[in-house]
Design a protein around this motif. Structure first.
Motif, PDB file in Angstrom:
ATOM      1  N   ASP A  35      -9.042  -6.741   1.903  1.00  0.00           N
ATOM      2  CA  ASP A  35      -8.940  -5.317   1.550  1.00  0.00           C
ATOM      3  C   ASP A  35      -7.509  -4.943   1.140  1.00  0.00           C
ATOM      4  OD1 ASP A  35      -7.966  -5.668   4.091  1.00  0.00           O
ATOM      5  OD2 ASP A  35      -8.626  -3.711   4.810  1.00  0.00           O
ATOM      6  N   ASN A  36      -6.581  -5.878   1.336  1.00  0.00           N
ATOM      7  CA  ASN A  36      -5.214  -5.714   0.833  1.00  0.00           C
ATOM      8  C   ASN A  36      -4.936  -6.941  -0.034  1.00  0.00           C
ATOM      9  OD1 ASN A  36      -2.576  -5.138   0.395  1.00  0.00           O
ATOM     10  ND2 ASN A  36      -1.907  -5.393   2.507  1.00  0.00           N
ATOM     11  N   PRO A  37      -5.584  -6.987  -1.202  1.00  0.00           N
ATOM     12  CA  PRO A  37      -5.690  -8.270  -1.913  1.00  0.00           C
ATOM     13  C   PRO A  37      -4.417  -8.760  -2.580  1.00  0.00           C
ATOM     14  CG  PRO A  37      -6.695  -6.516  -3.189  1.00  0.00           C
ATOM     15  CD  PRO A  37      -6.229  -5.886  -1.919  1.00  0.00           C
TER      16      PRO A  37
ATOM     17  N   ASP B 117       4.198  -1.849   2.321  1.00  0.00           N
ATOM     18  CA  ASP B 117       3.949  -0.714   3.221  1.00  0.00           C
ATOM     19  C   ASP B 117       4.742   0.531   2.828  1.00  0.00           C
ATOM     20  OD1 ASP B 117       2.097  -2.011   4.697  1.00  0.00           O
ATOM     21  OD2 ASP B 117       3.422  -2.509   6.371  1.00  0.00           O
ATOM     22  N   ALA B 118       4.026   1.629   2.805  1.00  0.00           N
ATOM     23  CA  ALA B 118       4.640   2.928   2.500  1.00  0.00           C
ATOM     24  C   ALA B 118       3.854   4.005   3.237  1.00  0.00           C
ATOM     25  CB  ALA B 118       4.594   3.184   0.998  1.00  0.00           C
ATOM     26  N   TYR B 119       4.577   4.873   3.933  1.00  0.00           N
ATOM     27  CA  TYR B 119       3.915   5.946   4.678  1.00  0.00           C
ATOM     28  C   TYR B 119       4.606   7.272   4.397  1.00  0.00           C
ATOM     29  CZ  TYR B 119       2.250   1.937   7.381  1.00  0.00           C
ATOM     30  OH  TYR B 119       1.689   0.738   7.752  1.00  0.00           O
ATOM     31  N   VAL B 120       3.825   8.350   4.433  1.00  0.00           N
ATOM     32  CA  VAL B 120       4.416   9.687   4.323  1.00  0.00           C
ATOM     33  C   VAL B 120       4.799  10.128   5.726  1.00  0.00           C
ATOM     34  CG1 VAL B 120       4.076  12.055   3.506  1.00  0.00           C
ATOM     35  CG2 VAL B 120       2.807  10.193   2.450  1.00  0.00           C
ATOM     36  N   ALA B 121       5.987  10.684   5.882  1.00  0.00           N
ATOM     37  CA  ALA B 121       6.402  11.213   7.184  1.00  0.00           C
ATOM     38  C   ALA B 121       6.766  12.686   7.019  1.00  0.00           C
ATOM     39  CB  ALA B 121       7.597  10.427   7.714  1.00  0.00           C
ATOM     40  N   TYR B 122       6.204  13.520   7.903  1.00  0.00           N
ATOM     41  CA  TYR B 122       6.410  14.961   7.786  1.00  0.00           C
ATOM     42  C   TYR B 122       7.520  15.472   8.711  1.00  0.00           C
ATOM     43  CZ  TYR B 122       2.305  15.040   4.860  1.00  0.00           C
ATOM     44  OH  TYR B 122       1.434  14.824   3.827  1.00  0.00           O
ATOM     45  N   ASN B 123       8.001  14.603   9.595  1.00  0.00           N
ATOM     46  CA  ASN B 123       9.104  15.002  10.472  1.00  0.00           C
ATOM     47  C   ASN B 123       9.817  13.745  10.980  1.00  0.00           C
ATOM     48  OD1 ASN B 123       7.555  13.951  12.689  1.00  0.00           O
ATOM     49  ND2 ASN B 123       6.361  15.845  12.627  1.00  0.00           N
TER      50      ASN B 123
ATOM     51  N   THR C 100      -7.822   2.763  -0.934  1.00  0.00           N
ATOM     52  CA  THR C 100      -8.176   2.426   0.447  1.00  0.00           C
ATOM     53  C   THR C 100      -7.165   3.063   1.407  1.00  0.00           C
ATOM     54  OG1 THR C 100      -6.779   0.459   0.575  1.00  0.00           O
ATOM     55  CG2 THR C 100      -8.992   0.159  -0.329  1.00  0.00           C
ATOM     56  N   ASP C 101      -7.460   2.979   2.700  1.00  0.00           N
ATOM     57  CA  ASP C 101      -6.523   3.586   3.651  1.00  0.00           C
ATOM     58  C   ASP C 101      -5.201   2.815   3.693  1.00  0.00           C
ATOM     59  OD1 ASP C 101      -7.457   1.398   4.923  1.00  0.00           O
ATOM     60  OD2 ASP C 101      -8.244   2.421   6.693  1.00  0.00           O
ATOM     61  N   LYS C 102      -5.158   1.651   3.046  1.00  0.00           N
ATOM     62  CA  LYS C 102      -3.880   0.928   2.931  1.00  0.00           C
ATOM     63  C   LYS C 102      -3.164   1.293   1.628  1.00  0.00           C
ATOM     64  CE  LYS C 102      -4.458  -3.118   5.828  1.00  0.00           C
ATOM     65  NZ  LYS C 102      -5.812  -3.570   6.158  1.00  0.00           N
ATOM     66  N   GLY C 103      -3.758   2.228   0.900  1.00  0.00           N
ATOM     67  CA  GLY C 103      -3.131   2.675  -0.347  1.00  0.00           C
ATOM     68  C   GLY C 103      -3.401   1.755  -1.524  1.00  0.00           C
ATOM     69  N   LYS C 104      -4.356   0.831  -1.349  1.00  0.00           N
ATOM     70  CA  LYS C 104      -4.636  -0.123  -2.430  1.00  0.00           C
ATOM     71  C   LYS C 104      -5.747   0.423  -3.325  1.00  0.00           C
ATOM     72  CE  LYS C 104      -1.642  -2.599  -0.673  1.00  0.00           C
ATOM     73  NZ  LYS C 104      -0.359  -2.753  -1.329  1.00  0.00           N
ATOM     74  N   ALA C 105      -5.640   0.094  -4.610  1.00  0.00           N
ATOM     75  CA  ALA C 105      -6.661   0.540  -5.562  1.00  0.00           C
ATOM     76  C   ALA C 105      -7.965  -0.197  -5.306  1.00  0.00           C
ATOM     77  CB  ALA C 105      -6.177   0.275  -6.978  1.00  0.00           C
TER      78      ALA C 105
END
Lengths: 348, 80
Positions: free
Chosen positions: A17-19, A172-178, A232-237
């Motif tokens: 799923d993260n190919p 890996d990339a994540y949005v952080a709000y604080n 996907t929830d891993k941000g993959k197309a």
């Protein structure tokens, strides 16, 4: 037409799923009308699905992770080459590219051709160097800083407004709000990918991507723009569509021409509501969705193979707009003996 | 008011914008309006055609027409 027989080695058989891009690259080259290919898969883990895709991969060898030392990896490849006579090697992981670029001349001496970016190209497009890269090549890039210590997290609020993107060196990339969320992602990312951890300005808009191939002389051999339709929830197309986007192509030509990019690449861009394109990342290899480019008329992996063999390649002039790819998952049934062989003997 | 030239519209009312990758579904009247806009018809010509064909008063048509245009604009389907 008689096909030229060649032996190709490729990594990135992790069609999960993260190919990794290995399987789509192999699939594309299998469809070549010019080459009759014997495919040698190079795997890091015994459960990489590509190991067991016998219609695509002829033989698979386990190889040691580059983190165990580049010597061990290259030595293993030299051993595999003594049996298989590899003509071309296409590495497909960001984390292994440095080792293969450093060892390109060693590989060349034993007859293995590669077509990779130069160390300078690879280094200057690093996420941590993106602001300088943007300035040097006159590109819109998000503001970003590199964090090496936990104690530097407090500095973020002086430079940025929340939300921000927190990214690993390779993946890996994540949005952080604080700040609290930054700390959480910082710990997770640094444990997995090491330092630096990159904090980037959050650019609001739609993510769009380009897969492209540069010949190392400033020419773009091919380029196809795409928008992810299902992520996907891993941000993959998991689905995407080819676009009619002249501005994305113009930007790609500009980057390839000014960097004289050598090899495959993926541009990650954000299109803002004002139609500005921000360069978020350059991945220095073919992406896993490359088969969409093949399906829309540009067999970029085959072109890369030809470049690696020193053949002349004419640039692609067009592709089909509105072609869609949709991934699916599929359960393969394999024999216990196959798993035993790859686990104990390191080859199958 | 012009619809972007590269927009693909199928007979069933499915719209694909190749520059953004977005797709939309139109109902029959929406499809007719888009087709008329694509042909370069102006507001008066479109109003005349719709009022002749459908049981709608002029004020209601204008309201719905501009709502629809606003929606096309928001979805970046119009050219400047």
């Amino acid at each position: 037409m008689n096909k030229t027989k060649i032996t190709l080695a490729a990594t990135g058989l992790n069609n999960t799923d993260n190919p990794g891009p290995g399987i789509p690259v192999i699939r594309a080259i299998r469809e070549s009308k010019m080459f009759d290919v014997r495919v040698i898969g190079l795997a890091y883990e015994t459960l990489e699905p590509g190991i067991y895709m016998k219609d695509l991969v002829d033989k698979v060898y386990m190889v040691p992770y580059p983190s165990e030392g580049s010597g061990a990896l290259i030595e293993r490849i030299a051993y595999i080459n003594s049996i298989e006579n590899i003509n071309v090697l296409i590495p497909n992981f960001d984390a292994e590219l440095y080792t293969f670029m450093k060892s390109a001349s060693t590989l060349e001496k034993i007859g293995i051709h590669t077509f990779l970016p130069t160390i300078e190209q690879f280094e200057e497009r690093h996420k941590a160097n993106l602001p300088e890269f943007g300035k040097k090549y006159n590109l819109k890039v998000p503001k970003s800083i590199s964090l090496l210590k936990h104690s530097e997290i407090g500095e973020i609020r002086k430079e940025f407004e929340y939300p921000v993107m927190v990214k690993g060196k390779f993946y890996d990339a994540y949005v952080a709000y604080n700040e609290e969320q930054v700390r959480m992602h910082f710990n997770k990312i640094s444990a997995k990918w090491g330092f630096p951890v990159i904090v980037q300005e959050f650019v609001k808009g739609t993510e769009v991507n380009v897969v492209a191939l540069g010949d190392g002389k400033g020419n773009t051999i091919g380029a196809v723009p795409m928008r992810k339709q299902y992520i996907t929830d891993k941000g993959k197309a998991w689905g995407g569509v080819t676009l009619d986007a002249p501005d994305m192509l113009k930007l790609t030509y500009h980057i390839i021409k000014s960097t004289r990019w050598r090899g495959g690449m993926e541009l990650e861009l954000i299109r803002t509501n004002n139609n500005d394109l921000y360069l978020i990342e350059i991945n220095p290899r073919i992406p896993a969705w490359v088969y969409l480019a093949v399906g829309s008329g540009q067999n970029l992996p085959e072109a890369l193979l030809k470049l690696a063999l020193g053949q002349e390649v004419k640039p692609f002039e067009k592709f089909d707009v509105g072609k869609i790819f949709i991934r699916y998952s599929y359960d393969m049934i394999i024999d216990w003996n196959d798993f035993e062989k790859i686990s104990t003997l390191g080859e199958i | 008011m012009k619809i972007k030239k590269n927009i693909a519209v199928s007979e069933s009312g499915f719209v694909f914008d190749p520059s953004t990758g977005e797709s939309f579904s139109l109902n029959q009247v929406g499809l007719e309006l888009v087709e008329l806009l694509k042909q370069g018809e102006d507001f008066d010509a479109i109003k005349k055609e719709i009022l002749e064909k459908y049981d709608v008063d002029e004020i209601s048509f204008e309201k719905y027409y501009y709502d629809f245009i606003n929606s096309l604009n928001q979805n970046q389907l119009l050219e400047d």
